[in-house]
Design a protein around this motif. Sequence first.
Motif, PDB file in Angstrom:
ATOM      1  N   SER A 159       0.784  -1.177  -0.044  1.00 26.58           N
ATOM      2  CA  SER A 159      -0.166  -0.184  -0.175  1.00 26.58           C
ATOM      3  C   SER A 159       0.896   1.440   0.075  1.00 26.58           C
ATOM      4  O   SER A 159       1.563   1.462   0.773  1.00 26.58           O
ATOM      5  CB  SER A 159      -0.857   0.028   1.171  1.00 26.58           C
ATOM      6  N   ARG A 160       0.715   1.988  -0.805  1.00 19.48           N
ATOM      7  CA  ARG A 160       1.407   3.204  -0.934  1.00 19.48           C
ATOM      8  C   ARG A 160       1.116   4.214  -0.001  1.00 19.48           C
ATOM      9  O   ARG A 160       1.862   5.050   0.398  1.00 19.48           O
ATOM     10  CB  ARG A 160       1.051   4.082  -2.319  1.00 19.48           C
TER      11      ARG A 160
ATOM     12  N   LEU B 177      -6.892  -0.088   6.710  1.00 17.98           N
ATOM     13  CA  LEU B 177      -7.918  -1.292   7.004  1.00 17.98           C
ATOM     14  C   LEU B 177      -8.898  -1.399   6.154  1.00 17.98           C
ATOM     15  O   LEU B 177      -9.156  -2.641   5.388  1.00 17.98           O
ATOM     16  CB  LEU B 177      -8.220  -1.507   8.437  1.00 17.98           C
ATOM     17  N   SER B 178      -9.824  -0.441   6.001  1.00 16.99           N
ATOM     18  CA  SER B 178     -10.740  -0.608   5.257  1.00 16.99           C
ATOM     19  C   SER B 178     -10.776  -0.745   3.856  1.00 16.99           C
ATOM     20  O   SER B 178     -11.470  -1.215   2.738  1.00 16.99           O
ATOM     21  CB  SER B 178     -12.028   0.562   5.371  1.00 16.99           C
TER      22      SER B 178
ATOM     23  N   GLU C 238     -11.610  -3.818   1.295  1.00 20.13           N
ATOM     24  CA  GLU C 238     -12.434  -3.445   0.105  1.00 20.13           C
ATOM     25  C   GLU C 238     -11.592  -4.219  -1.150  1.00 20.13           C
ATOM     26  O   GLU C 238     -12.358  -4.865  -2.234  1.00 20.13           O
ATOM     27  CB  GLU C 238     -12.819  -2.214  -0.143  1.00 20.13           C
ATOM     28  N   TYR C 239     -10.441  -4.103  -1.127  1.00 24.89           N
ATOM     29  CA  TYR C 239      -9.499  -4.383  -2.059  1.00 24.89           C
ATOM     30  C   TYR C 239      -9.432  -5.860  -2.394  1.00 24.89           C
ATOM     31  O   TYR C 239      -9.850  -6.495  -3.633  1.00 24.89           O
ATOM     32  CB  TYR C 239      -8.037  -3.777  -2.089  1.00 24.89           C
TER      33      TYR C 239
ATOM     34  N   ASN D 129     -12.697 -13.311   4.927  1.00 20.45           N
ATOM     35  CA  ASN D 129     -12.123 -13.764   6.260  1.00 20.45           C
ATOM     36  C   ASN D 129     -10.654 -13.666   6.301  1.00 20.45           C
ATOM     37  O   ASN D 129      -9.938 -14.112   6.425  1.00 20.45           O
ATOM     38  CB  ASN D 129     -12.503 -15.338   6.158  1.00 20.45           C
ATOM     39  N   ILE D 130     -10.645 -12.274   6.134  1.00 26.18           N
ATOM     40  CA  ILE D 130      -8.797 -11.856   5.836  1.00 26.18           C
ATOM     41  C   ILE D 130      -8.432 -11.581   7.417  1.00 26.18           C
ATOM     42  O   ILE D 130      -8.975 -11.269   8.175  1.00 26.18           O
ATOM     43  CB  ILE D 130      -8.934 -10.405   5.427  1.00 26.18           C
ATOM     44  N   GLU D 131      -7.343 -12.299   7.397  1.00 28.46           N
ATOM     45  CA  GLU D 131      -6.303 -12.206   8.730  1.00 28.46           C
ATOM     46  C   GLU D 131      -5.197 -11.505   8.421  1.00 28.46           C
ATOM     47  O   GLU D 131      -4.298 -12.153   7.775  1.00 28.46           O
ATOM     48  CB  GLU D 131      -6.202 -13.623   9.342  1.00 28.46           C
ATOM     49  N   VAL D 132      -5.012 -10.280   8.903  1.00 27.17           N
ATOM     50  CA  VAL D 132      -3.464  -9.595   8.835  1.00 27.17           C
ATOM     51  C   VAL D 132      -2.804 -10.193  10.120  1.00 27.17           C
ATOM     52  O   VAL D 132      -3.043  -9.945  11.174  1.00 27.17           O
ATOM     53  CB  VAL D 132      -3.578  -8.238   8.966  1.00 27.17           C
TER      54      VAL D 132
END
Length: 94
Positions: A29-30, A38-39, A43-44, A52-55
């Motif tokens: 991310s630039r 985060l949002s 969305e991307y 079910n994204i886990e960072v």
Amino acid sequence: MLIINGTAELMHDNEEFTKGTRHEFNMFSRDMPFEQQLSQIEEYLVNRGWDNIEVLDNGVITNEEDITHSVLQQAYKKAKDEGLAVTVNNQPLN
């Protein structure tokens, strides 16, 4: 440039992956800081069929030359131009 590492689950079958499988991803991310992205990150990924994204980790890359893998170099350059870019590991997690 912000780098984000994590996992996500594919919501629909496609040519490369099977629905319901979970894969590791790397995202650039630039824009920073991470908390304010985060949002946009969610969305991307959702727009590309992932949920079910886990960072798991995030950090900052200050020198483009530190990236040695060609796929990650391409994603980095794309994020410089477009703001965000993601790579997904072909092998699903067990």
